[in-house]
Enzyme design. Structure first.
Site, PDB file in Angstrom:
ATOM      1  CG  ASP A  42      -1.888  -0.867   1.384  1.00 15.76           C
ATOM      2  OD1 ASP A  42      -2.002  -1.766   0.453  1.00 15.76           O
ATOM      3  OD2 ASP A  42      -2.698  -0.890   2.125  1.00 15.76           O
ATOM      4  CG  HIS A 184       2.696   0.143   4.166  1.00 14.00           C
ATOM      5  ND1 HIS A 184       2.663  -0.834   5.344  1.00 14.00           N
ATOM      6  CD2 HIS A 184       1.527   0.816   4.133  1.00 14.00           C
ATOM      7  CE1 HIS A 184       1.298  -0.620   5.658  1.00 14.00           C
ATOM      8  NE2 HIS A 184       0.753   0.317   4.969  1.00 14.00           N
TER       9      HIS A 184
END
Ligand code: NI
Length: 217
Positions: A42, A184
Site C-alpha cells: 500500500d 508498504h
C-alpha cells in the site's frame, strides 16, 4: 588449432554447468507445497523503493498486488507501467489516503473515482479492487463503486518497524495458506523485508499470487 579445440571444450563445459544450474533452480522452485500467499503493498508508488521492490520481485518470479495512492502516481507513471508489464495487480488506495467512512460521501467517492481515472490513464484499464486506508469501509460503497474491497490477514506493522529481521519474523511465523499480507512499498526496510520474506517462503514451497487469485478460488 589446439587453442581453438581447448576453448571449444571450455565453452562446452561452461554451457553444461549453466544447464545444470538452471535445472537445479527449476527443480527447487517446483517443490510447491500447495500453499499460496499474496503480498500486498500500500501507499506507493515510491520513486526509489518501489523500483527496487519491482526488480527484486522480478528476479524471484513473484507477482504481487499494489494499492496505489492517487496523488503519488504523478511523476511515477513509468513505475506503474512496470507493475502492469510484470504481471502485478494494481488496485486503488484512494487519492490522498483518507479514511473513507470518516469523510463525506461525496468526498469519499471523489477520492475513489479520481484514483480510478488516474490509474486508467496510465495503464489503460480501471482497477477492480480497493484497499480502504485503515480498513475504513462501508458496505454502501459497494453499490456505488464497482470495486471489491480487499483487507488482510497478516500485518507485520512494517510502517512502524525499521527492523528488517523483526518484520520478516512476524510474517514468516504467522503466515498460512490463503493469507493476504499487508506491507508498504514506501520504506527501505519494508522492501528489504518483503524480499527476504519471499526468499524464505519460497524455500518452504509457498507460491506467491495476486489477491485476485486468492479471492476468486
Ligand atoms: Ni495506506
Amino acid at each position: 588449432m589446439v587453442v581453438l579445440v581447448l576453448s571449444c571444450l571450455l565453452c562446452l563445459v561452461y554451457l553444461y554447468d549453466r544447464k545444470n544450474e538452471q535445472e537445479t533452480y527449476i527443480g527447487a522452485a517446483a517443490q510447491y507445497n500447495g500453499k499460496r500467499v499474496a503480498l500486498t503493498f500500500d501507499d506507493g508508488p515510491h520513486a526509489t523503493y518501489t523500483k527496487v521492490l519491482l526488480g527484486g520481485l522480478k528476479e524471484r518470479n513473484v507477482r504481487a498486488t499494489f494499492f496505489l495512492v492517487g496523488e503519488n502516481i504523478k511523476g511515477n507513471e513509468d513505475i506503474v507501467n512496470m507493475m502492469k508489464e510484470d504481471g502485478h495487480l494494481i488496485g486503488n488506495h484512494t487519492y490522498s489516503h483518507v479514511i473513507l467512512n470518516e469523510v463525506s460521501w461525496d468526498a469519499a467517492l471523489l477520492e475513489i473515482n479520481k484514483t480510478n481515472e488516474i490509474i486508467k490513464e496510465v495503464v489503460g484499464v480501471l482497477p477492480t479492487y480497493i484497499r480502504p486506508p485503515y480498513g475504513g469501509w462501508s458496505e454502501d460503497m459497494l453499490y456505488e463503486v464497482n470495486l471489491t474491497p480487499v483487507f488482510w490477514n497478516v500485518d507485520p506493522m512494517d510502517w512502524n518497524l525499521s527492523d528488517v529481521g523483526g518484520i520478516v519474523k512476524s510474517v514468516v511465523e504467522n503466515v498460512k495458506d490463503g493469507d493476504i499480507i499487508l506491507m508498504h512499498d514506501i520504506f527501505d526496510s519494508s522492501v528489504a523485508a518483503a524480499l527476504e520474506i519471499v526468499d524464505e517462503l519460497q524455500k518452504q514451497g509457498f507460491m506467491f499470487v495476486t489477491v485476485e487469485e486468492i479471492l476468486i478460488s
